[in-house]
Motif scaffolding. Structure first.
Motif, PDB file in Angstrom:
ATOM      1  N   ARG A   1       1.506   6.868  -6.855  1.00 52.40           N
ATOM      2  CA  ARG A   1       0.499   7.886  -7.168  1.00 52.40           C
ATOM      3  C   ARG A   1       1.085   9.294  -7.053  1.00 52.40           C
ATOM      4  O   ARG A   1       0.619  10.225  -7.717  1.00 52.40           O
ATOM      5  CB  ARG A   1      -0.706   7.740  -6.232  1.00 52.40           C
ATOM      6  CG  ARG A   1      -1.533   6.488  -6.478  1.00 52.40           C
ATOM      7  CD  ARG A   1      -2.796   6.495  -5.641  1.00 52.40           C
ATOM      8  NE  ARG A   1      -3.520   5.235  -5.738  1.00 52.40           N
ATOM      9  CZ  ARG A   1      -4.334   4.898  -6.739  1.00 52.40           C
ATOM     10  NH1 ARG A   1      -4.531   5.758  -7.724  1.00 52.40           N
ATOM     11  NH2 ARG A   1      -4.950   3.733  -6.754  1.00 52.40           N
TER      12      ARG A   1
ATOM     13  N   ASP B   1       0.827  -1.203   0.000  1.00 50.79           N
ATOM     14  CA  ASP B   1       0.000   0.000   0.000  1.00 50.79           C
ATOM     15  C   ASP B   1       0.863   1.254   0.000  1.00 50.79           C
ATOM     16  O   ASP B   1       0.516   2.264  -0.632  1.00 50.79           O
ATOM     17  CB  ASP B   1      -0.937   0.002   1.210  1.00 50.79           C
ATOM     18  CG  ASP B   1      -2.065  -1.017   1.084  1.00 50.79           C
ATOM     19  OD1 ASP B   1      -2.251  -1.540  -0.028  1.00 50.79           O
ATOM     20  OD2 ASP B   1      -2.723  -1.305   2.098  1.00 50.79           O
TER      21      ASP B   1
ATOM     22  N   VAL C   1       2.151   1.732  -3.544  1.00 51.68           N
ATOM     23  CA  VAL C   1       1.096   2.276  -4.420  1.00 51.68           C
ATOM     24  C   VAL C   1       0.914   3.767  -4.158  1.00 51.68           C
ATOM     25  O   VAL C   1       0.800   4.574  -5.094  1.00 51.68           O
ATOM     26  CB  VAL C   1      -0.220   1.512  -4.228  1.00 51.68           C
ATOM     27  CG1 VAL C   1      -1.363   2.214  -4.955  1.00 51.68           C
ATOM     28  CG2 VAL C   1      -0.080   0.077  -4.730  1.00 51.68           C
TER      29      VAL C   1
ATOM     30  N   ASP D   1      -3.756   2.182 -11.964  1.00 54.19           N
ATOM     31  CA  ASP D   1      -5.069   1.616 -12.264  1.00 54.19           C
ATOM     32  C   ASP D   1      -5.134   0.241 -11.602  1.00 54.19           C
ATOM     33  O   ASP D   1      -4.545  -0.716 -12.094  1.00 54.19           O
ATOM     34  CB  ASP D   1      -5.264   1.500 -13.778  1.00 54.19           C
ATOM     35  CG  ASP D   1      -6.639   0.971 -14.155  1.00 54.19           C
ATOM     36  OD1 ASP D   1      -7.516   0.908 -13.263  1.00 54.19           O
ATOM     37  OD2 ASP D   1      -6.843   0.614 -15.334  1.00 54.19           O
ATOM     38  N   GLY D   2      -5.807   0.181 -10.469  1.00 57.84           N
ATOM     39  CA  GLY D   2      -5.835  -1.074  -9.722  1.00 57.84           C
ATOM     40  C   GLY D   2      -4.443  -1.437  -9.245  1.00 57.84           C
ATOM     41  O   GLY D   2      -3.826  -0.688  -8.495  1.00 57.84           O
ATOM     42  N   GLU D   3      -3.924  -2.562  -9.690  1.00 56.46           N
ATOM     43  CA  GLU D   3      -2.574  -2.995  -9.324  1.00 56.46           C
ATOM     44  C   GLU D   3      -1.638  -2.918 -10.523  1.00 56.46           C
ATOM     45  O   GLU D   3      -0.669  -3.662 -10.623  1.00 56.46           O
ATOM     46  CB  GLU D   3      -2.587  -4.401  -8.738  1.00 56.46           C
ATOM     47  CG  GLU D   3      -3.323  -4.475  -7.411  1.00 56.46           C
ATOM     48  CD  GLU D   3      -3.056  -5.746  -6.631  1.00 56.46           C
ATOM     49  OE1 GLU D   3      -2.216  -6.561  -7.075  1.00 56.46           O
ATOM     50  OE2 GLU D   3      -3.693  -5.930  -5.571  1.00 56.46           O
ATOM     51  N   GLU D   4      -1.925  -1.964 -11.410  1.00 60.68           N
ATOM     52  CA  GLU D   4      -1.060  -1.747 -12.573  1.00 60.68           C
ATOM     53  C   GLU D   4      -0.619  -0.299 -12.655  1.00 60.68           C
ATOM     54  O   GLU D   4      -1.362   0.615 -12.295  1.00 60.68           O
ATOM     55  CB  GLU D   4      -1.787  -2.123 -13.869  1.00 60.68           C
ATOM     56  CG  GLU D   4      -2.001  -3.606 -14.072  1.00 60.68           C
ATOM     57  CD  GLU D   4      -2.555  -3.890 -15.451  1.00 60.68           C
ATOM     58  OE1 GLU D   4      -2.142  -4.889 -16.066  1.00 60.68           O
ATOM     59  OE2 GLU D   4      -3.419  -3.116 -15.930  1.00 60.68           O
TER      60      GLU D   4
ATOM     61  N   ARG E   1       1.275  -0.687 -19.893  1.00 62.40           N
ATOM     62  CA  ARG E   1       0.852  -1.143 -18.570  1.00 62.40           C
ATOM     63  C   ARG E   1       1.901  -2.071 -17.966  1.00 62.40           C
ATOM     64  O   ARG E   1       2.511  -2.867 -18.681  1.00 62.40           O
ATOM     65  CB  ARG E   1      -0.502  -1.855 -18.633  1.00 62.40           C
ATOM     66  CG  ARG E   1      -1.655  -0.888 -18.882  1.00 62.40           C
ATOM     67  CD  ARG E   1      -2.995  -1.582 -18.944  1.00 62.40           C
ATOM     68  NE  ARG E   1      -4.083  -0.609 -18.977  1.00 62.40           N
ATOM     69  CZ  ARG E   1      -4.757  -0.192 -17.919  1.00 62.40           C
ATOM     70  NH1 ARG E   1      -4.480  -0.707 -16.721  1.00 62.40           N
ATOM     71  NH2 ARG E   1      -5.707   0.704 -18.031  1.00 62.40           N
TER      72      ARG E   1
ATOM     73  N   PRO F   1       2.513  -4.430 -14.250  1.00 59.39           N
ATOM     74  CA  PRO F   1       2.035  -4.807 -12.914  1.00 59.39           C
ATOM     75  C   PRO F   1       2.889  -4.161 -11.830  1.00 59.39           C
ATOM     76  O   PRO F   1       4.096  -3.985 -11.994  1.00 59.39           O
ATOM     77  CB  PRO F   1       2.199  -6.341 -12.895  1.00 59.39           C
ATOM     78  CG  PRO F   1       2.312  -6.748 -14.331  1.00 59.39           C
ATOM     79  CD  PRO F   1       2.949  -5.594 -15.040  1.00 59.39           C
TER      80      PRO F   1
END
Length: 268
Positions: free
Chosen positions: A233, A226, A229, A242-245, A253, A255
């Motif tokens: 951002r 987290d 991520v 975008d989600g987990e990408e 894209r 992962p």
């Protein structure tokens, strides 16, 4: 964080403290090693991040930041993005190359600029034809080398981490970072580790490779996912999440890895 997790991090990179990570531009640190940086920081192992440039030549994502591309305002904006990302990761020790303590003694501070890149016919990055005289790959190599030596020596680095000899995807600044970091590790006689790209440990083939290769470490960074991520951002000029990408500037894209993989290189 549990006591067991702290013990696990203490074994990473051969168990040495104060690992120095060498990255070319803001956002590189989070994409390829953000979870590891967060884990080491939380365990009190004091990782040091050296960023070589401020990403002046980076493309900018479509949207509210698009007008920054190619302007003098992009570099300070990316510096702020990096500061926010490092706060998310808990990394307190960061410096740009050319600024003390990543500057050779007696020299005034300097800025190494992003060399830029273009995509080659083979789909890989190659040098931009219009890089400035202050670009990282055009300045005297000895100057940048002495600056990185100063950073490692001042920090008491026990190991150095950077890219492989191809820079991951061919970007000239990444290739230069590899050469610089490996030379410093060799000169200081400390271990040098490279980031293994495209080897997320959730893939069965890469998992088998990691188990069979004693030089490879797989770091399960799921407990810090987290944070990684959130740090990604923060780099809004360069990517979106975008989600987990990761969605890169060009729409590619990727992962977001829950496993970060590193290989210890033999001494030169």
């Amino acid at each position: 964080m549990s006591e067991h997790q702290s013990r696990v991090q203490a074994t990473w990179f051969g168990g040495v403290p104060r690992v120095m990570f060498v990255h070319a531009h803001p956002d590189d640190e989070t994409i390829s090693s953000g979870g590891t940086l967060a884990a080491l920081s939380e365990a009190g192992l004091e990782p040091l991040l050296v960023t070589l440039t401020r990403g002046e030549q980076g493309e900018v994502t479509p949207g509210p930041f698009a007008a920054l591309q190619g302007t003098e305002d992009l570099a300070p904006h990316r510096q702020n993005e990096l500061a926010t990302a490092l706060a998310m990761l808990g990394v307190e020790r960061h410096v740009f190359l050319g600024v003390p303590p990543a500057r050779a003694e007696g020299l005034p501070p300097t800025i190494y600029e992003d060399s830029g890149m273009v995509w080659g016919a083979d789909g890989r990055a190659t040098a931009a034809p219009d890089s400035s005289a202050d670009a990282l790959t055009r300045v005297p190599v000895a100057e940048a080398l002495n600056d990185l030596i100063a950073a490692a020596a001042t920090a008491g680095a026990g190991a150095i981490v950077s890219y492989d000899d191809d820079g991951g995807y061919g970007h000239p600044d990444h290739v230069f970072a590899h050469r610089l970091a490996r030379a410093v590790a060799h000169g200081l006689e400390i271990p040098f580790w490279v980031i293994v790209t495209g080897a997320d440990g959730e893939d069965p083939d890469s998992l088998d490779q990691a188990r069979d290769d004693s030089a490879i470490e797989r770091h399960d960074v799921s407990p810090w996912f987290d944070r990684k991520v959130a740090a990604l951002r923060a780099h809004g000029t360069q990517l979106s999440v975008d989600g987990e990408e990761i969605v890169h500037v060009g729409g590619q894209r990727q992962p977001i890895d829950r496993f970060e993989v590193f290989r210890r290189m033999p001494q030169l």
